[in-house]
Design a protein around this motif. Structure first.
Motif, PDB file in Angstrom:
ATOM      1  N   ASP A  53      -9.711  -2.573 -10.743  1.00 58.88           N
ATOM      2  CA  ASP A  53      -9.967  -1.118 -10.654  1.00 58.88           C
ATOM      3  C   ASP A  53      -8.821  -0.326 -11.283  1.00 58.88           C
ATOM      4  O   ASP A  53      -9.040   0.640 -12.011  1.00 58.88           O
ATOM      5  CB  ASP A  53     -10.108  -0.694  -9.186  1.00 58.88           C
ATOM      6  N   GLU A  72      -4.419   2.465   3.415  1.00 51.61           N
ATOM      7  CA  GLU A  72      -4.922   3.676   2.754  1.00 51.61           C
ATOM      8  C   GLU A  72      -5.099   4.834   3.750  1.00 51.61           C
ATOM      9  O   GLU A  72      -4.714   5.964   3.473  1.00 51.61           O
ATOM     10  CB  GLU A  72      -6.249   3.398   2.040  1.00 51.61           C
ATOM     11  N   PRO A 128      -4.910  12.119 -10.709  1.00 53.73           N
ATOM     12  CA  PRO A 128      -5.839  10.974 -10.764  1.00 53.73           C
ATOM     13  C   PRO A 128      -5.956  10.277  -9.413  1.00 53.73           C
ATOM     14  O   PRO A 128      -6.298   9.115  -9.343  1.00 53.73           O
ATOM     15  CB  PRO A 128      -5.173  10.065 -11.799  1.00 53.73           C
ATOM     16  N   ARG A 129      -5.638  10.972  -8.339  1.00 54.57           N
ATOM     17  CA  ARG A 129      -5.692  10.355  -7.006  1.00 54.57           C
ATOM     18  C   ARG A 129      -7.130  10.351  -6.490  1.00 54.57           C
ATOM     19  O   ARG A 129      -8.057  10.625  -7.214  1.00 54.57           O
ATOM     20  CB  ARG A 129      -4.803  11.140  -6.048  1.00 54.57           C
ATOM     21  N   GLY A 130      -7.263  10.102  -5.183  1.00 55.49           N
ATOM     22  CA  GLY A 130      -8.571  10.214  -4.555  1.00 55.49           C
ATOM     23  C   GLY A 130      -9.384   8.942  -4.630  1.00 55.49           C
ATOM     24  O   GLY A 130     -10.601   8.977  -4.829  1.00 55.49           O
ATOM     25  N   LYS A 131      -8.714   7.807  -4.452  1.00 55.52           N
ATOM     26  CA  LYS A 131      -9.467   6.549  -4.501  1.00 55.52           C
ATOM     27  C   LYS A 131      -9.421   5.792  -3.172  1.00 55.52           C
ATOM     28  O   LYS A 131     -10.182   4.860  -2.964  1.00 55.52           O
ATOM     29  CB  LYS A 131      -8.909   5.674  -5.628  1.00 55.52           C
ATOM     30  N   GLY A 132      -8.522   6.216  -2.293  1.00 53.09           N
ATOM     31  CA  GLY A 132      -8.330   5.495  -1.027  1.00 53.09           C
ATOM     32  C   GLY A 132      -9.589   5.438  -0.177  1.00 53.09           C
ATOM     33  O   GLY A 132     -10.019   4.363   0.250  1.00 53.09           O
ATOM     34  N   ILE A 152      -8.698  -5.219  -6.697  1.00 57.16           N
ATOM     35  CA  ILE A 152      -8.038  -3.905  -6.800  1.00 57.16           C
ATOM     36  C   ILE A 152      -7.368  -3.754  -8.169  1.00 57.16           C
ATOM     37  O   ILE A 152      -7.425  -2.681  -8.791  1.00 57.16           O
ATOM     38  CB  ILE A 152      -6.991  -3.730  -5.663  1.00 57.16           C
ATOM     39  N   ASP A 201      -1.602   1.915  -8.838  1.00 53.26           N
ATOM     40  CA  ASP A 201      -1.584   2.995  -9.840  1.00 53.26           C
ATOM     41  C   ASP A 201      -0.159   3.355 -10.268  1.00 53.26           C
ATOM     42  O   ASP A 201       0.077   3.772 -11.399  1.00 53.26           O
ATOM     43  CB  ASP A 201      -2.204   4.273  -9.244  1.00 53.26           C
ATOM     44  N   TYR A 203     -11.988   9.811  -7.122  1.00 52.19           N
ATOM     45  CA  TYR A 203     -11.231  10.867  -7.809  1.00 52.19           C
ATOM     46  C   TYR A 203     -11.422  12.251  -7.194  1.00 52.19           C
ATOM     47  O   TYR A 203     -11.081  13.248  -7.804  1.00 52.19           O
ATOM     48  CB  TYR A 203     -11.558  10.905  -9.319  1.00 52.19           C
ATOM     49  N   ASP A 234      -1.727   6.017   5.203  1.00 46.82           N
ATOM     50  CA  ASP A 234      -0.962   6.711   4.168  1.00 46.82           C
ATOM     51  C   ASP A 234      -1.537   8.110   3.931  1.00 46.82           C
ATOM     52  O   ASP A 234      -0.794   9.085   3.769  1.00 46.82           O
ATOM     53  CB  ASP A 234      -0.978   5.890   2.874  1.00 46.82           C
ATOM     54  N   ASP A 240      -9.134   2.105 -14.579  1.00 43.01           N
ATOM     55  CA  ASP A 240      -8.769   3.525 -14.544  1.00 43.01           C
ATOM     56  C   ASP A 240      -7.729   3.875 -15.604  1.00 43.01           C
ATOM     57  O   ASP A 240      -7.771   4.941 -16.205  1.00 43.01           O
ATOM     58  CB  ASP A 240      -8.191   3.893 -13.164  1.00 43.01           C
ATOM     59  N   ARG A 283     -16.514   0.866  -7.183  1.00 44.52           N
ATOM     60  CA  ARG A 283     -16.478   2.291  -6.790  1.00 44.52           C
ATOM     61  C   ARG A 283     -17.727   3.039  -7.234  1.00 44.52           C
ATOM     62  O   ARG A 283     -18.125   4.022  -6.603  1.00 44.52           O
ATOM     63  CB  ARG A 283     -15.243   2.949  -7.397  1.00 44.52           C
ATOM     64  N   THR A 294       0.852  -1.193   0.000  1.00 46.27           N
ATOM     65  CA  THR A 294       0.000   0.000   0.000  1.00 46.27           C
ATOM     66  C   THR A 294       0.887   1.242   0.000  1.00 46.27           C
ATOM     67  O   THR A 294       2.055   1.180   0.373  1.00 46.27           O
ATOM     68  CB  THR A 294      -0.910   0.039   1.243  1.00 46.27           C
ATOM     69  N   GLY A 295       0.322   2.353  -0.398  1.00 46.19           N
ATOM     70  CA  GLY A 295       1.026   3.629  -0.348  1.00 46.19           C
ATOM     71  C   GLY A 295       1.541   4.046  -1.720  1.00 46.19           C
ATOM     72  O   GLY A 295       2.219   3.286  -2.404  1.00 46.19           O
ATOM     73  N   ARG A 296       1.169   5.256  -2.119  1.00 48.47           N
ATOM     74  CA  ARG A 296       1.553   5.748  -3.446  1.00 48.47           C
ATOM     75  C   ARG A 296       3.062   5.964  -3.554  1.00 48.47           C
ATOM     76  O   ARG A 296       3.695   5.588  -4.537  1.00 48.47           O
ATOM     77  CB  ARG A 296       0.804   7.061  -3.730  1.00 48.47           C
ATOM     78  N   GLY A 351      -2.982  -1.884  -2.313  1.00 51.06           N
ATOM     79  CA  GLY A 351      -3.814  -0.681  -2.330  1.00 51.06           C
ATOM     80  C   GLY A 351      -3.836  -0.121  -3.744  1.00 51.06           C
ATOM     81  O   GLY A 351      -2.874  -0.298  -4.505  1.00 51.06           O
ATOM     82  N   SER A 352      -4.930   0.564  -4.089  1.00 51.87           N
ATOM     83  CA  SER A 352      -5.023   1.064  -5.465  1.00 51.87           C
ATOM     84  C   SER A 352      -3.952   2.120  -5.742  1.00 51.87           C
ATOM     85  O   SER A 352      -3.478   2.242  -6.868  1.00 51.87           O
ATOM     86  CB  SER A 352      -6.416   1.615  -5.753  1.00 51.87           C
ATOM     87  N   SER A 353      -3.551   2.866  -4.706  1.00 46.59           N
ATOM     88  CA  SER A 353      -2.533   3.900  -4.936  1.00 46.59           C
ATOM     89  C   SER A 353      -1.189   3.252  -5.296  1.00 46.59           C
ATOM     90  O   SER A 353      -0.477   3.729  -6.191  1.00 46.59           O
ATOM     91  CB  SER A 353      -2.385   4.811  -3.717  1.00 46.59           C
ATOM     92  N   ASP A 374     -12.269   3.310  -1.708  1.00 48.39           N
ATOM     93  CA  ASP A 374     -12.022   1.876  -1.520  1.00 48.39           C
ATOM     94  C   ASP A 374     -12.365   1.432  -0.097  1.00 48.39           C
ATOM     95  O   ASP A 374     -12.900   0.342   0.101  1.00 48.39           O
ATOM     96  CB  ASP A 374     -10.558   1.543  -1.844  1.00 48.39           C
TER      97      ASP A 374
END
Lengths: 91, 373
Positions: free
Chosen positions: A79, B214, B292-296, A76, A50, B284, B217, A83, B360, A14-16, A45-47, B299
């Motif tokens: 998703d 999430e 393009p962030r804003g998914k945490g 995940i 991504d 988003y 973070d 995106d 989502r 997890t964590g961007r 995590g999605s971040s 989720d």
């Protein structure tokens, strides 16, 4: 095909920023095409996704092979792929 | 009963008269007026208010105050499901009587912890009244007092709990303070292992690791201007709810709070605090410009929806309560906060079952409907 075993980065991904760091490291050492092996990875995590998945896929026609991903990880990844407009090949 | 247009309750009042009627300043009246959505009619471009509507507001406020006083005399439950507040423990200014706590879960413990830490920054002295009975022993066992040790002006009689320890297998994770990015991943991995050892189904442990990842973070990215001031507290406990084995996870920080952070993005700067909190769960929606962030948070909510469980989030004096047990009738509503304090507190109950998060889009639709209301 190069198989990248993601468990080397941990069971919880997890964590961007962490994802960006992992991608930076991968960018300097991988030979394309690559396949991502999630054996032992519990969650993502999605971040994190991504930062890693689309960047790798962009080098191989916006497609990437995934193996040994549990259902939580798959959900995940779907998703992330949706995106980013990339195609997942989930074994 | 017939109503006459000249009856006192039908009298129309100006803003000044309405404020005087309620015994508050004009500024406070305007706040009350918006919060309570007091109906108004416009006369010559100026709003006027029916005295009857103000009487209704007064009545609600009085009832709330009575409820508060009643709580002061009774035991206090501090958990995701309760309506009690940590302010109920403040029997005198800056004196918190922890002996009044009847029940507390990780969400309650972290709400109280943040309240005390923030109060300690502004008060010369904060005093805690404790005893050697189970709740205070439990708080010691989850390291609640340990995390208060950093605050020099929070005082309590340490001798009382000196030798106290309890064996409580329901404590899955005592309070941890994460001060460095990445710390949450180690904690999440340990919790996942523990949940598996205790027989929880894999999807629950995995979902919790995503939630912790999430939310922590987010905190470590946004919660404070000063990097060294960023801290995220996490804790978890298991419990039985009906016939279900459950886990409740608390995540909290005494930082800026979600609405303040989100409104830095000019796109959302005009939203009210409540609107900003709701919007933050939409996909988003982010404080980052053109990102393009804003998914945490989306989720996290999609996990709660998929698990058909409950979630609560507080920031400042706003509390958003979500109850997804009834799939056909999910409830999202604002309620009184447990702790009126800066920062953000999350409480999530997950039921031990095999489940998948919703997509989502379902979250977006749900929030859009709520915003529409």
């Amino acid at each position: 095909m190069t198989v990248i075993k993601l468990i080397q980065y941990g069971a919880v991904l997890t964590g961007r920023e962490f994802g960006a760091d992992v991608m930076k490291g991968l960018a300097t050492q991988v030979t394309y095409p690559v396949c991502l092996d999630f054996e032992g990875v519990e969650s993502i995590g999605s971040s994190f996704g991504d930062e890693v998945i689309p960047a790798l896929a962009s080098h191989q026609d916006n497609k990437i092979s995934i193996k040994n991903a549990n259902e939580t990880v798959r959900s995940i990844l779907r998703d992330v792929a949706s995106d980013a407009g990339i195609k997942l090949d989930m074994a | 009963m017939s109503q006459h247009k000249d009856a006192p309750e039908n009298k129309l009042l100006t803003i000044e008269e309405a404020a005087e009627f309620l015994g508050v300043s004009r500024g406070t009246f305007n706040k009350i007026r918006h919060e309570n959505k007091i109906p108004e009619i416009v006369v010559g471009k100026r709003p006027r208010f029916f005295a009857s509507e103000l009487i209704a507001v007064l009545s609600r406020r009085t009832s709330s105050a009575t409820k508060q006083r009643k709580k002061m005399r009774n035991k206090v439950a501090l958990n995701v499901l309760s309506d009690d507040s940590v302010e109920d423990l403040e029997t005198q200014k800056n004196i918190f009587d922890l002996k009044l706590i009847a029940q507390i879960d990780p969400y309650g413990a972290l709400s109280l912890l943040c309240k005390l830490i923030v109060r300690a920054k502004s008060a010369k002295k904060v005093e805690l009244l404790i005893d050697d009975r189970s709740i205070c022993q439990y708080l010691k066992t989850i390291h609640f007092f340990y995390h208060l040790e950093r605050e020099e002006n929070i005082l309590w009689d340490r001798k009382i709990l000196q030798d106290a320890t309890i064996q409580d297998t329901s404590i899955l994770m005592p309070i941890h303070a994460i001060r460095v990015k990445g710390g949450e991943r180690i904690i999440a991995e340990n919790l996942l292992r523990l949940l598996r050892q205790q027989g929880f189904k894999d999807p629950v442990g995995r979902a919790i690791s995503i939630v912790l990842g999430e939310l922590a973070d987010n905190t470590m990215t946004h919660s404070h201007e000063n990097l060294s001031e960023r801290v995220c507290y996490v804790s978890a406990k298991r419990f039985i709810w009906g016939e279900s084995n459950c886990i409740v996870v608390g995540v909290a920080d005494p930082g800026l709070g979600i609405p303040t952070t989100l409104k830095r993005n000019p796109k959302y700067s005009d939203l009210s605090q409540r609107e900003a909190l709701l919007a933050s769960f939409r996909p988003y929606v982010t404080s980052w410009k053109d990102s393009p962030r804003g998914k945490g948070l989306t989720d996290v909510m999609s996990i709660a929806l998929g698990n058909r469980s409950m979630m609560r989030v507080e920031t400042g004096d706003i509390c958003l309560s979500m109850d997804f047990r009834d799939k056909e009738n999910p409830i999202i509503r604002f309620k009184e906060p447990m702790a009126d304090v800066n920062g953000t507190r999350f409480g999530l109950i997950l039921i031990d079952t095999n489940f998948e998060k919703t997509d989502r889009k379902a979250v977006d639709v749900l929030i859009s409907e709520r915003v529409g209301k």
